[in-house]
Design a protein around this motif. Sequence first.
Motif, PDB file in Angstrom:
ATOM      1  N   THR A  59       0.845  -1.205   0.000  1.00 26.24           N
ATOM      2  CA  THR A  59       0.000   0.000   0.000  1.00 26.24           C
ATOM      3  C   THR A  59       0.878   1.251   0.000  1.00 26.24           C
ATOM      4  O   THR A  59       0.530   2.244  -0.645  1.00 26.24           O
ATOM      5  N   LEU A  62       2.605   1.206  -3.709  1.00 21.78           N
ATOM      6  CA  LEU A  62       1.656   1.488  -4.797  1.00 21.78           C
ATOM      7  C   LEU A  62       0.982   2.847  -4.600  1.00 21.78           C
ATOM      8  O   LEU A  62       0.668   3.529  -5.569  1.00 21.78           O
ATOM      9  N   ARG A  66       1.337   5.079  -7.774  1.00 25.97           N
ATOM     10  CA  ARG A  66       0.140   5.495  -8.518  1.00 25.97           C
ATOM     11  C   ARG A  66      -0.031   7.011  -8.519  1.00 25.97           C
ATOM     12  O   ARG A  66      -0.484   7.589  -9.498  1.00 25.97           O
ATOM     13  N   THR A 113      -6.620   3.639 -11.236  1.00 22.28           N
ATOM     14  CA  THR A 113      -7.449   2.441 -11.276  1.00 22.28           C
ATOM     15  C   THR A 113      -6.604   1.225 -10.896  1.00 22.28           C
ATOM     16  O   THR A 113      -5.371   1.295 -10.878  1.00 22.28           O
ATOM     17  N   THR A 114      -7.266   0.156 -10.527  1.00 22.82           N
ATOM     18  CA  THR A 114      -6.590  -1.111 -10.256  1.00 22.82           C
ATOM     19  C   THR A 114      -7.446  -2.199 -10.921  1.00 22.82           C
ATOM     20  O   THR A 114      -8.644  -1.993 -11.154  1.00 22.82           O
ATOM     21  N   ARG A 116      -8.791  -4.679  -9.755  1.00 21.53           N
ATOM     22  CA  ARG A 116      -9.918  -5.089  -8.910  1.00 21.53           C
ATOM     23  C   ARG A 116     -11.155  -4.216  -9.075  1.00 21.53           C
ATOM     24  O   ARG A 116     -12.234  -4.591  -8.626  1.00 21.53           O
ATOM     25  N   TRP A 117     -10.995  -3.014  -9.626  1.00 22.51           N
ATOM     26  CA  TRP A 117     -12.113  -2.074  -9.648  1.00 22.51           C
ATOM     27  C   TRP A 117     -12.977  -2.226 -10.900  1.00 22.51           C
ATOM     28  O   TRP A 117     -13.876  -1.410 -11.137  1.00 22.51           O
ATOM     29  N   TYR A 127      -8.514   8.373  -3.979  1.00 27.54           N
ATOM     30  CA  TYR A 127      -7.766   7.122  -3.826  1.00 27.54           C
ATOM     31  C   TYR A 127      -6.874   7.184  -2.596  1.00 27.54           C
ATOM     32  O   TYR A 127      -6.837   6.258  -1.774  1.00 27.54           O
TER      33      TYR A 127
END
Lengths: 170, 170
Positions: A59, A62, A66, A113-114, A116-117, A127
């Motif tokens: 976390t 990233l 990101r 975005t990831t 998973r979304w 975010y």
Amino acid sequence: MYYAFHCQMKKMLGQLDGWLGKAADDAKARGFDPNVLVESRLAPDQFSFVRQVQAACDTAKLGSSRLTAKDAPSHPDTETTIEELRTRIRSVIAYLEGVSEADYAGAATRVITTPRWEGKVMSGADYFMEHALPNFFFHVTHAYALLRHNGVPVGKRDYLGAQTRREAGS
Amino acid sequence: MYYAFHCQMKKMLGQLDGWLGKAADDAKARGFDPNVLVESRLAPDQFSFVRQVQAACDTAKLGSSRLTAKDAPSHPDTETTIEELRTRIRSVIAYLEGVSEADYAGAATRVITTPRWEGKVMSGADYFMEHALPNFFFHVTHAYALLRHNGVPVGKRDYLGAQTRREAGS
């Protein structure tokens, strides 16, 4: 202000590294293999310690990557020992050291975005506030809680680390 | 940006209130008194659940009050039941609802102190980043971890709450 949080996350990873050092010392003093802690859990259907540390690392890494659009190093989640986890933490700290305040220019409006979304996106601001920051503290604190639950002598000062205090009036 | 964090803390307190609701429902379904959770601990020399919730409330309330110099309501730490803890959480949420973005003007340079710091002070910026924010997440996450450890069916979505996501390109 994103960079101030970046520095705070980097600091907290340093604290986490210190807790693992204390865990290894404590295991030695109590006469057990410190690596049994790696698979410890607070609930059978919750992440184990190794996953909590990996997620704390990810976390932070990233979150920074990101928001700055800078490539981050890959970590394949193969750690099985306390020492390997410490190496991972230090690798993320080294990555974060290479990111500057200027790299965060435009972070709030970046589109994130990831996989998973499922095609949805968040602004950098949302975010960071709703996802990266609470997740980071969630996993760092669970790592701490697991060590504390297993008798490792860590305390609130180990959690918070050094504070920038000065004499009143100075 | 302090106000954005203010809103995030208020949101997290709402999530915490929801976990306590789930804990009460779960205790009823499993046939035990939900208030036994109040004194649960992860370690014998660590804060119990009631103290974790009280501390989460206080770090949010005092974090806001100190940065805005607005008086906060007093809470004498007398809760002994899940319902009383929910009332306390809602009282803090109601207090936070009365604080506006404009109230945070000058927050970063405000001089903050607490009786525990023995005369020393922190800037509002340092206090928030190094003290209030990590402490808030520490106590909220410990409350979550204690419920999870005791089998309450809370998950990551209960922790994070609603996320501001939109369709890509919209």
